[in-house]
Structure formats: structure tokens, C-alpha cells
Design an enzyme around this catalytic site. Sequence first.
Site, PDB file in Angstrom:
ATOM      1  N   TYR A 109       0.857  -1.195   0.000  1.00 20.84           N
ATOM      2  CA  TYR A 109       0.000   0.000   0.000  1.00 20.84           C
ATOM      3  C   TYR A 109       0.884   1.233   0.000  1.00 20.84           C
ATOM      4  O   TYR A 109       1.895   1.300   0.708  1.00 20.84           O
ATOM      5  CB  TYR A 109      -0.895   0.011   1.248  1.00 20.84           C
ATOM      6  CG  TYR A 109      -1.719   1.278   1.388  1.00 20.84           C
ATOM      7  CD1 TYR A 109      -2.976   1.373   0.806  1.00 20.84           C
ATOM      8  CD2 TYR A 109      -1.232   2.376   2.096  1.00 20.84           C
ATOM      9  CE1 TYR A 109      -3.730   2.533   0.924  1.00 20.84           C
ATOM     10  CE2 TYR A 109      -1.987   3.534   2.214  1.00 20.84           C
ATOM     11  CZ  TYR A 109      -3.227   3.605   1.628  1.00 20.84           C
ATOM     12  OH  TYR A 109      -3.965   4.760   1.738  1.00 20.84           O
ATOM     13  N   GLU A 197      -3.601   7.455  -4.051  1.00 21.57           N
ATOM     14  CA  GLU A 197      -3.553   6.164  -3.369  1.00 21.57           C
ATOM     15  C   GLU A 197      -3.309   5.052  -4.371  1.00 21.57           C
ATOM     16  O   GLU A 197      -3.964   5.002  -5.419  1.00 21.57           O
ATOM     17  CB  GLU A 197      -4.857   5.917  -2.610  1.00 21.57           C
ATOM     18  CG  GLU A 197      -4.869   4.641  -1.784  1.00 21.57           C
ATOM     19  CD  GLU A 197      -6.165   4.457  -1.026  1.00 21.57           C
ATOM     20  OE1 GLU A 197      -6.140   4.507   0.218  1.00 21.57           O
ATOM     21  OE2 GLU A 197      -7.209   4.268  -1.674  1.00 21.57           O
TER      22      GLU A 197
END
Length: 393
Positions: A109, A197
Site C-alpha cells: 500500500y 492512493e
Amino acid sequence: MNFHEYQAKGLFAEYGIPVPGGEIARTPEQAVAAARSVAGRQWVVKAQVHAGGRGKAGGVKLVSSLDEVRSEAERMLSMSISTYQTGGRALPVDTVLIAEATEIREELYLSALVDRVHRCITFMGSAAGGVDIEQVARTEPHKIITAQVNNTTGLQAFQARQMGFGMGLSASQVRQLGAIMQSLYRLFIDKDLSLVEINPLIIDGDGNLVALDAKINADDNALFRHPDLAAMRDEAQEDPTEVEASRHDLNYVTLDGNIACMVNGAGLAMATMDVIKLNGGEPANFLDVGGSTDAERVAAAFKLILSSEHVDAILVNIFGGIVRCDLIAEGIISAVQEVGVEVPVVVRLEGTNAEQGRRMLADSGLALTPAADLNDAARKVVAAAGQAAEVSP
């Protein structure tokens, strides 16, 4: 402003961030043609909506034939997707991304966001990618690594190295991560973004980092500097009431309650919603008509409020500093006469020409309930909303 995955990946590619090959399609036939032009014998068909969690909703499928590409594209293009991020709305799918299937060794991530606490851009990284990062933050916060970027010196190489080694990457992968983070930082600054993101950022079969998914949010207040980004807006993915509000330069957010609010000033609007809650009510919206509004904008705001079928009462709370209360009263009267109001309306006016505005409302002959102050207004509108809800079918 939110972006579709394919739009975000297009921006990533412009800045040298590695992404899988892919093409968009808006018909099953276009999907098949796209698959033929994308490398590999397997493809991922991905519904394009402004929400995460698409996979659990049937919006992401791995396929191994052109017939499957066609059938999955046809299915997705006829569906609407509701996830935990859509706020109860079902978002229409009018575009699918046909992406190259990529071998996944690990899922990571990575994100960058405006950190309002530290007043800078902060990067977040985690070896626990491919899942809801909010859940990781709640249950395993130690797995999230952060790096606050100095506004003067910018992102430093050592920060990327610390994040990469903290995520368990090899030396070569750390170098790749550093390049990706520097590119994300330039993209963030150049385009006035508020969030970027990548979830997941994968390690592929060759041991390289690839942005398998992409999410970007831009600062609406800076879009005038980026017509290329503004052109990517997809209004079908947004709340139609909020879209209409933006056309009148109104700050509007739909909420779940039944008491509509029309207030001038964001701080006063927040305070108004708090007092409504304190008195047992539930706000139906956040609506700031602005400090320099006029009768026309007030009328537009009133029509916007009345377009909701969930509103049982309306509270107008105006403090006339820059804006004059008589103009607010004029707008209220105009809107009520034009639209026809069938719910109770409580009005609290204070400030410049407040007495004149109150007289205009009292002489209008309309069913408008005056309030002496904010607490009085909140009590009256909560009571009125409760009575209206009891008699509504």
C-alpha cells in the site's frame, strides 16, 4: 474532484509510474477490441466507478477468453455498484477498463495526502496492501509507515529508503519505490491534488513494483488552473443535488437526516447542525450559501433543498455581515412562492438589515416561523420536523 482508475493511471503513466497496460471500453464490442490490443492471454475487466470495494461487488473479474471479456463487459455495463464508499448510492457503470493480467507476488500500500495536522504532504506505506487500509489502521497500526514531507525541501531520498526497508523490500525494490514516490510527489504538487492512493502497489513476477490500482482526488478550488483535469469530471458518479449546487457556487453536502439547513458561512453551518443534533434532530444537508450571496443564489439554494423528498422541515439561519438580511428575505419569499413549500420553515435572521428582513417575511403572508436566536430556531425546527414526519404518508 474524484477520478476514475483509468484516468488516474493515465496521469501515473505521464509521470513515469509503472502501470499495467490497458484500454477502456464503453460497449462489449469495444471491450473485445481492447482485449485484442492488450498484451497477454488473460485480462482483468474492471468496472469504472468512483469507489473502492468494486471487487466484492462484482466489478472486477479475471477472464481467459475473448468471449468472457465480452460477457463480463456486457454484465458490468448494465449494472450499478454500491459499496461501503458510495454512501448508499448505486453508481452507474458506463465504462470498463480492460487491463493486462499481472502476476502478483506481494501486495503493498502507498499513498500521499494533505496532512492538515502537520500542515504538509504525508506519505503512508504498508506491507499490508490489497485490503481496507482503514481496517489495518484500526487493528494493526504498527504496519503503517508514515513520512511527513518538509514543504521547503520536498521529499527526501532517505524518507523513501526508510519506508521501503520498513515495508521489507529489497535494495532494488527500495530504489524503485523511491522513484515512484518522487514521481507521485511531483504529480501531487503539479496538479494540486489532495489524495493519491495505490492499493495495491504490487511486486510482480519479475520482482518489480507496479501500480495495479490508482485513486486520485484533486482540490476543487484549484481546478481553474487545470482545465485538463476539470474535463475529466464524471457528473454521473456524483450526487445530483451536489452537482446542481456547484453550478450555483453553493457549498452543499447531502446528509441522512430530515431537517434541511440553509446557512451563510461554513462555521455557522457546522454550529447550526450541532445545535440541531443537540436538540434531538438530524440535519439533511450542509449548505453554505456564502458570505456575499444575493437573492438569486438564495432562491437557488431553497429550490435545491426542496428537491429532496426526505426533508420534513427547513431551518434558515443567516447572520447578515456582508450579506444583507433583506436580500436573504427576498430570496426566501421568491423561492417559496415559485416552488411551493409544503414543509415547515423556521427562519432566524440577525445582522445587517435584520429587522427589515423580518418585516418582509412577516408581511409576505407565507407560513414562515420566526426564531429569536439559534437555540430557539433549533427547538422549533426539530419540533416541526417531528410533527411533519408523523403525518407524512
